[in-house]
Design a protein around this motif. Structure first.
Motif, PDB file in Angstrom:
ATOM      1  N   TYR A 118       0.835  -1.206   0.000  1.00  0.00           N
ATOM      2  CA  TYR A 118       0.000   0.000   0.000  1.00  0.00           C
ATOM      3  C   TYR A 118       0.867   1.252   0.000  1.00  0.00           C
ATOM      4  CZ  TYR A 118      -3.713   3.225   1.514  1.00  0.00           C
ATOM      5  OH  TYR A 118      -4.616   4.257   1.596  1.00  0.00           O
ATOM      6  N   ASN A 119       1.918   1.241   0.805  1.00  0.00           N
ATOM      7  CA  ASN A 119       2.778   2.423   0.933  1.00  0.00           C
ATOM      8  C   ASN A 119       3.485   2.781  -0.368  1.00  0.00           C
ATOM      9  OD1 ASN A 119       2.095   2.763   3.618  1.00  0.00           O
ATOM     10  ND2 ASN A 119       3.876   1.644   4.391  1.00  0.00           N
ATOM     11  N   VAL A 120       3.908   1.769  -1.130  1.00  0.00           N
ATOM     12  CA  VAL A 120       4.649   2.068  -2.368  1.00  0.00           C
ATOM     13  C   VAL A 120       3.715   2.303  -3.547  1.00  0.00           C
ATOM     14  CG1 VAL A 120       6.622   0.716  -1.574  1.00  0.00           C
ATOM     15  CG2 VAL A 120       4.964  -0.332  -3.128  1.00  0.00           C
ATOM     16  N   CYS A 121       2.446   1.974  -3.379  1.00  0.00           N
ATOM     17  CA  CYS A 121       1.480   2.120  -4.472  1.00  0.00           C
ATOM     18  C   CYS A 121       1.029   3.574  -4.588  1.00  0.00           C
ATOM     19  CB  CYS A 121       0.282   1.215  -4.202  1.00  0.00           C
ATOM     20  SG  CYS A 121      -0.843   1.035  -5.599  1.00  0.00           S
ATOM     21  N   LYS A 122       0.926   4.064  -5.799  1.00  0.00           N
ATOM     22  CA  LYS A 122       0.416   5.410  -6.034  1.00  0.00           C
ATOM     23  C   LYS A 122      -1.079   5.463  -5.726  1.00  0.00           C
ATOM     24  CE  LYS A 122       3.559   6.374  -9.937  1.00  0.00           C
ATOM     25  NZ  LYS A 122       3.599   6.718 -11.376  1.00  0.00           N
ATOM     26  N   PRO A 123      -1.598   6.609  -5.323  1.00  0.00           N
ATOM     27  CA  PRO A 123      -3.050   6.744  -5.198  1.00  0.00           C
ATOM     28  C   PRO A 123      -3.720   6.386  -6.523  1.00  0.00           C
ATOM     29  CG  PRO A 123      -1.946   8.619  -4.190  1.00  0.00           C
ATOM     30  CD  PRO A 123      -0.891   7.842  -4.907  1.00  0.00           C
ATOM     31  N   GLY A 124      -4.690   5.512  -6.466  1.00  0.00           N
ATOM     32  CA  GLY A 124      -5.342   5.043  -7.681  1.00  0.00           C
ATOM     33  C   GLY A 124      -4.672   3.834  -8.300  1.00  0.00           C
ATOM     34  N   PRO A 174      -6.836   4.097  -2.472  1.00  0.00           N
ATOM     35  CA  PRO A 174      -7.768   5.200  -2.731  1.00  0.00           C
ATOM     36  C   PRO A 174      -7.070   6.424  -3.306  1.00  0.00           C
ATOM     37  CG  PRO A 174      -8.142   4.263  -0.559  1.00  0.00           C
ATOM     38  CD  PRO A 174      -6.868   3.656  -1.069  1.00  0.00           C
ATOM     39  N   TYR A 175      -7.825   7.152  -4.102  1.00  0.00           N
ATOM     40  CA  TYR A 175      -7.324   8.425  -4.609  1.00  0.00           C
ATOM     41  C   TYR A 175      -7.232   9.429  -3.470  1.00  0.00           C
ATOM     42  CZ  TYR A 175      -8.076   6.889  -9.418  1.00  0.00           C
ATOM     43  OH  TYR A 175      -8.023   6.214 -10.597  1.00  0.00           O
ATOM     44  N   GLU A 176      -6.317  10.362  -3.595  1.00  0.00           N
ATOM     45  CA  GLU A 176      -6.232  11.446  -2.625  1.00  0.00           C
ATOM     46  C   GLU A 176      -7.316  12.476  -2.907  1.00  0.00           C
ATOM     47  OE1 GLU A 176      -2.225  12.766  -3.137  1.00  0.00           O
ATOM     48  OE2 GLU A 176      -1.442  11.317  -1.672  1.00  0.00           O
ATOM     49  N   ASP A 177      -7.603  13.281  -1.925  1.00  0.00           N
ATOM     50  CA  ASP A 177      -8.600  14.334  -2.112  1.00  0.00           C
ATOM     51  C   ASP A 177      -8.200  15.236  -3.272  1.00  0.00           C
ATOM     52  OD1 ASP A 177      -9.966  13.363   0.029  1.00  0.00           O
ATOM     53  OD2 ASP A 177      -9.140  14.813   1.468  1.00  0.00           O
ATOM     54  N   GLY A 178      -9.178  15.581  -4.089  1.00  0.00           N
ATOM     55  CA  GLY A 178      -8.894  16.464  -5.217  1.00  0.00           C
ATOM     56  C   GLY A 178      -8.613  15.720  -6.507  1.00  0.00           C
ATOM     57  N   CYS A 179      -8.725  14.379  -6.482  1.00  0.00           N
ATOM     58  CA  CYS A 179      -8.436  13.589  -7.684  1.00  0.00           C
ATOM     59  C   CYS A 179      -9.714  13.065  -8.322  1.00  0.00           C
ATOM     60  CB  CYS A 179      -7.521  12.417  -7.345  1.00  0.00           C
ATOM     61  SG  CYS A 179      -5.807  12.897  -7.047  1.00  0.00           S
ATOM     62  N   GLU A 180     -10.828  13.803  -8.189  1.00  0.00           N
ATOM     63  CA  GLU A 180     -12.089  13.322  -8.704  1.00  0.00           C
ATOM     64  C   GLU A 180     -12.042  13.063 -10.205  1.00  0.00           C
ATOM     65  OE1 GLU A 180     -11.713  15.819  -6.691  1.00  0.00           O
ATOM     66  OE2 GLU A 180     -12.775  15.246  -4.856  1.00  0.00           O
ATOM     67  N   SER A 181     -11.349  13.934 -10.951  1.00  0.00           N
ATOM     68  CA  SER A 181     -11.304  13.759 -12.404  1.00  0.00           C
ATOM     69  C   SER A 181     -10.537  12.496 -12.775  1.00  0.00           C
ATOM     70  CB  SER A 181     -10.650  14.982 -13.066  1.00  0.00           C
ATOM     71  OG  SER A 181      -9.327  15.184 -12.576  1.00  0.00           O
TER      72      SER A 181
END
Length: 368
Positions: A185-191, A335-342
């Protein structure tokens, strides 16, 4: 046992020589990283243990793996890769990853065959395979490199540096599956996606043809009991540890695919018959290399190992035992970080259209 230097053509690990500028450059040019688990393994990585004439990974740090790493075992592992691809309809993965991912990590890469196939399929992706034994080939795709790393130690890759993390057949070598997935999880990018592929050691049947007095029935308990002696577990699938661990560390959109894989050519279905034959070939190639270490932990004599292997071979070849084992593929998304809705919306569109056919889409990059 000292290995020839050409085996390390595609490797990055720390030799501890502060004056070696070339080595320092190699480390600096690989993914920005900490050196904890890589450094621990490097000094003794060339010294394999020899048990009953078979080689096993070097005794370094806390790394533990129960199977041999010599040529016979490696051939068997490559056969396993082949039938697992057949099980997944010739796919290397099930997670809905995009064609334009930038980085991918294969943890416990073994012979490197999965990483090689993946790097060939994604020539623009920087692919890294890690293992505790340097048994991978030196001629590989230019976008692939191998690194010596113990996945039970803190991982050395930068946080949020991987678009996709793949882990397969780590059962019996992990004492804490939650921590393993936490590192992923730590090395994985959001999304980004993490995918885990594991098997049950139990040989089962639907028609009672694997009786309790059979070698097939004894196979599972041998590994389960041996793993307990090592402080690890073989019941990853049976205890649903992949899903529980993913949920615990925060993955979302978790999907599970389960398969029953036949052992031997007894199945009437053409595809299952072929798969079963390859399972049989992989086992018969090196039954001894699979059980010798575990049997030793449980106090088996050499004669007991020999008799058991002969009995198991006879049962598999007879066709009278309709045995199968369970195989589970679990993948989840960080999970995506906040602000990554698009970005989330574009990814959702990709998933709905993908199936197993990829389409060109805009790249979503995450800056660390």
């Amino acid at each position: 046992m000292v290995l020839p230097s050409h085996l390390f053509h595609n490797y990055h690990f720390h030799h501890g020589d502060d004056n070696d500028e070339d080595e320092d450059s190699n480390i600096a040019n690989s993914n920005a990283r900490n050196d904890n688990s890589t450094t621990l393994l490097a000094p003794d990585i060339l010294k394999y243990r020899i048990i009953h004439g078979r080689t096993y990974h070097a005794e370094s740090g806390t790394a533990q793996y129960w199977a041999s790493n010599d040529e016979r075992q490696n051939t068997s592992m490559d056969m396993i890769h082949h039938f697992l691809k057949m099980v997944l309809d010739n796919e290397l993965f099930l997670a809905p990853i995009r064609d334009d991912i930038e980085t991918a990590l294969d943890v416990g890469t073994g012979t490197g065959i999965w990483a090689i196939d993946f790097a060939d399929r994604f020539p623009s992706t920087e692919v890294t395979g890690t293992d505790i034994s340097p048994i991978q080939p030196s001629w590989v795709p230019p976008n692939l490199q191998f690194e010596i790393e113990d996945c039970t130690q803190p991982w050395t890759f930068e946080p949020q540096s991987m678009d996709y993390v793949h882990m397969r057949y780590l059962y019996g070598s992990i004492s804490n599956w939650t921590e393993l997935f936490r590192e992923a999880y730590n090395v994985c990018k959001p999304g980004g996606w993490v995918e885990s592929c594991e098997a049950s050691p139990l040989m089962e049947s639907d028609d009672g043809t694997v009786p309790k007095n059979s070698a097939m029935h004894q196979w599972g308990p041998l590994f389960i009991d041996g793993a307990k002696e090592m402080g690890s577990t073989f019941t990853v699938v049976d205890d649903d540890l992949q899903v529980h661990s993913m949920q615990e560390v925060g993955f979302e959109d978790i999907k599970v695919t389960e398969k029953k894989i036949p052992i031997g050519g007894w199945a009437n279905d053409t595809k299952l018959h072929q798969i079963g034959r390859f399972v049989q070939m992989s086992l018969e190639e090196d039954i001894e290399g699979y059980i010798q270490y575990m049997a030793g932990l449980l106090g088996w004599s050499d004669d007991q190992v020999t008799v058991y292997c002969a009995k198991l071979r006879n049962e598999i070849r007879s066709g009278h035992h309709h045995a199968w084992f369970r195989y589970k593929v679990v993948y989840g998304r960080r999970p995506y970080e906040d602000g990554c809705e698009s970005e989330r919306e574009r990814e959702s569109e990709h998933e709905s259209e993908r199936g197993h056919q990829h389409e060109d889409e805009a790249v979503c990059r995450y800056d660390n």
